[in-house]
Motif scaffolding. Structure first.
Motif, PDB file in Angstrom:
ATOM      1  N   ILE A 143       0.913  -1.162   0.020  1.00  0.00           N
ATOM      2  CA  ILE A 143      -0.127   0.020   0.128  1.00  0.00           C
ATOM      3  C   ILE A 143       0.964   1.367   0.112  1.00  0.00           C
ATOM      4  CG2 ILE A 143      -1.700   1.173   1.213  1.00  0.00           C
ATOM      5  CD1 ILE A 143      -2.558  -1.397   2.455  1.00  0.00           C
ATOM      6  N   TYR A 144       1.986   1.101   1.024  1.00  0.00           N
ATOM      7  CA  TYR A 144       2.732   2.364   0.717  1.00  0.00           C
ATOM      8  C   TYR A 144       3.327   2.366  -0.736  1.00  0.00           C
ATOM      9  CZ  TYR A 144       3.083   2.047   5.949  1.00  0.00           C
ATOM     10  OH  TYR A 144       2.618   1.798   7.316  1.00  0.00           O
ATOM     11  N   ILE A 162       6.564   8.141   1.286  1.00  0.00           N
ATOM     12  CA  ILE A 162       7.180   6.913   1.968  1.00  0.00           C
ATOM     13  C   ILE A 162       7.765   7.116   3.217  1.00  0.00           C
ATOM     14  CG2 ILE A 162       9.106   5.131   1.777  1.00  0.00           C
ATOM     15  CD1 ILE A 162       8.629   4.819  -1.249  1.00  0.00           C
ATOM     16  N   GLY A 163       8.383   8.246   3.315  1.00  0.00           N
ATOM     17  CA  GLY A 163       9.025   8.730   4.615  1.00  0.00           C
ATOM     18  C   GLY A 163       7.812   8.768   5.636  1.00  0.00           C
ATOM     19  N   ALA A 164       6.821   9.650   5.171  1.00  0.00           N
ATOM     20  CA  ALA A 164       5.825  10.020   6.214  1.00  0.00           C
ATOM     21  C   ALA A 164       4.941   8.777   6.569  1.00  0.00           C
ATOM     22  CB  ALA A 164       4.763  10.934   5.469  1.00  0.00           C
ATOM     23  N   THR A 194       7.071   6.852  10.202  1.00  0.00           N
ATOM     24  CA  THR A 194       6.327   7.100  11.287  1.00  0.00           C
ATOM     25  C   THR A 194       5.834   5.653  11.895  1.00  0.00           C
ATOM     26  OG1 THR A 194       4.394   7.305   9.651  1.00  0.00           O
ATOM     27  CG2 THR A 194       5.526   9.375  10.680  1.00  0.00           C
ATOM     28  N   TYR A 195       5.547   4.913  11.115  1.00  0.00           N
ATOM     29  CA  TYR A 195       5.241   3.453  11.449  1.00  0.00           C
ATOM     30  C   TYR A 195       6.065   2.847  12.220  1.00  0.00           C
ATOM     31  CZ  TYR A 195       4.165  -1.443  11.430  1.00  0.00           C
ATOM     32  OH  TYR A 195       3.851  -2.844  11.836  1.00  0.00           O
ATOM     33  N   GLY A 196       7.578   2.838  11.704  1.00  0.00           N
ATOM     34  CA  GLY A 196       8.665   2.163  12.355  1.00  0.00           C
ATOM     35  C   GLY A 196       8.982   2.826  13.583  1.00  0.00           C
ATOM     36  N   ALA A 197       8.948   4.222  13.842  1.00  0.00           N
ATOM     37  CA  ALA A 197       9.171   4.769  14.983  1.00  0.00           C
ATOM     38  C   ALA A 197       8.141   4.426  16.036  1.00  0.00           C
ATOM     39  CB  ALA A 197       9.121   6.385  14.744  1.00  0.00           C
ATOM     40  N   VAL A 198       6.845   4.296  15.724  1.00  0.00           N
ATOM     41  CA  VAL A 198       5.849   4.207  16.605  1.00  0.00           C
ATOM     42  C   VAL A 198       5.913   2.851  17.149  1.00  0.00           C
ATOM     43  CG1 VAL A 198       3.299   3.651  16.883  1.00  0.00           C
ATOM     44  CG2 VAL A 198       4.017   5.779  15.622  1.00  0.00           C
ATOM     45  N   THR A 199       6.165   1.717  16.068  1.00  0.00           N
ATOM     46  CA  THR A 199       6.301   0.381  16.617  1.00  0.00           C
ATOM     47  C   THR A 199       7.509   0.212  17.625  1.00  0.00           C
ATOM     48  OG1 THR A 199       7.257  -0.195  14.392  1.00  0.00           O
ATOM     49  CG2 THR A 199       4.783  -0.609  14.754  1.00  0.00           C
ATOM     50  N   THR A 200       8.450   0.781  17.221  1.00  0.00           N
ATOM     51  CA  THR A 200       9.818   0.694  18.112  1.00  0.00           C
ATOM     52  C   THR A 200       9.220   1.244  19.627  1.00  0.00           C
ATOM     53  OG1 THR A 200      11.172   0.844  16.166  1.00  0.00           O
ATOM     54  CG2 THR A 200      12.087   1.407  18.311  1.00  0.00           C
ATOM     55  N   LEU A 201       8.861   2.453  19.589  1.00  0.00           N
ATOM     56  CA  LEU A 201       8.570   2.901  20.886  1.00  0.00           C
ATOM     57  C   LEU A 201       7.417   2.216  21.579  1.00  0.00           C
ATOM     58  CD1 LEU A 201       8.341   6.736  20.134  1.00  0.00           C
ATOM     59  CD2 LEU A 201      10.245   5.472  21.401  1.00  0.00           C
ATOM     60  N   GLN A 202       6.468   1.098  20.862  1.00  0.00           N
ATOM     61  CA  GLN A 202       5.466   0.492  21.518  1.00  0.00           C
ATOM     62  C   GLN A 202       6.309  -0.617  22.056  1.00  0.00           C
ATOM     63  OE1 GLN A 202       2.735   0.077  18.159  1.00  0.00           O
ATOM     64  NE2 GLN A 202       1.299   1.192  19.411  1.00  0.00           N
TER      65      GLN A 202
END
Length: 292
Positions: free
Chosen positions: A91-92, A202-204, A208-216
């Motif tokens: 999708i991305y 792609i960056g947005a 953002t998904y990678g950063a959020v999942t890492t922090l989660q």
């Protein structure tokens, strides 16, 4: 009047046909943009990427259906609401490649002022482009769900249950399509360079998904499940995950299954609607001047 004055007929013809107006122009722009999102009406090279991505998007659904039919399973291996999350990379790539194609070329070749000359207005342009991108993305994300649904009926699974799950899946990907299209078109409209637009989209979405999942994952490892839930507000795909978990009976992909409840889900839904409305408003502002 001078006796030297002459009138020459140089062949221009007066148009006596119907004036079709803004609605027709808006609809035509929508259809042309939707076709362009799959390379229809364009060169053969333009069709390759969107058609490959469409095939890749549908291939796992065909495999799931084949396994279900052969094994005579009573449920599908992959839920309708999970499919888009599993296939999010496709999708991305699709939205990142097609959103700049839809709007960046108009900016690069300065055709936007021609659109706005008459009878179309900037609101018509934004609505047509937004609607076409959302429709194209909905086709991409709903086609595999339709394959799953037809396959489940062929495997003689419960009709009422499958119909309900299919409807929930369609609602989820419809929300995803509108949200992702607004973000992608806005980022693509900021630059006439298609490559920059692709990178920005792609960056947005991906970063953002990678950063959020890492922090989660970090929050889950430290037993802070409340933080896992609220961190999901900061990525488009996790926003969709939260909404469908709270309201569409989906199983969350958050670590520890710390998905939002109905109350928190309302915040997720408001955030999605705010992003959609904000993207539309920002696009309208971007096209405020015709001489872009």
């Amino acid at each position: 009047m001078s006796t030297e004055t002459q009138i020459h007929n140089i062949g221009y013809r007066k148009y006596d046909g119907p004036r079709l107006g803004r609605a027709y122009a808006r609809r035509s722009l929508y259809v042309q943009s939707l076709r362009g999102a799959y390379g229809l009406g364009r060169s053969a090279k333009s069709k390759v990427l969107p058609m490959i991505l469409f095939g890749v998007m549908c291939a796992p659904a065909l495999i799931v259906v084949a396994v279900a039919v052969i094994s005579k399973a009573d449920r599908l291996m992959l839920d309708y609401t999970r499919y888009a999350l599993v296939m999010q990379l496709v999708i991305y790539l699709y939205v990142a490649s097609q959103a700049p194609q839809s709007v960046s070329r108009d900016l690069r070749f300065r055709t936007v002022p021609l659109y706005f000359s008459r009878p179309i207005e900037r609101a018509d342009y934004v609505v047509a482009k937004y609607g076409a991108m959302a429709s194209a993305l909905f086709i991409l994300t709903s086609a595999p769900l339709l394959i799953l649904y037809v396959g489940s009926l062929l495997a003689k699974m419960d009709f009422a249950e499958q119909t309900k799950d299919f409807a929930q899946g369609l609602a989820s990907v419809a929300l995803l399509s509108v949200l992702f299209s607004g973000i992608a078109l806005l980022l693509a409209a900021l630059t006439p360079r298609r490559g920059f637009g692709v990178a920005a989209v792609i960056g947005a979405l991906f970063i953002t998904y990678g950063a959020v999942t890492t922090l989660q994952a970090i929050a889950w490892a430290t037993d802070n499940l409340n933080a896992v839930t609220w961190l999901g507000l900061f990525s488009p795909i996790t926003l969709v995950d939260g909404v469908q978990t709270a309201f569409l009976g989906a199983t969350t992909s958050f670590p520890g299954e710390a998905g939002p409840d109905a109350a928190t889900g309302a915040v997720y839904l408001l955030a999605v609607l705010a992003l959609i409305a904000g993207s539309y408003a920002a696009l309208m502002r971007r096209y405020r001047k015709a001489g872009l």
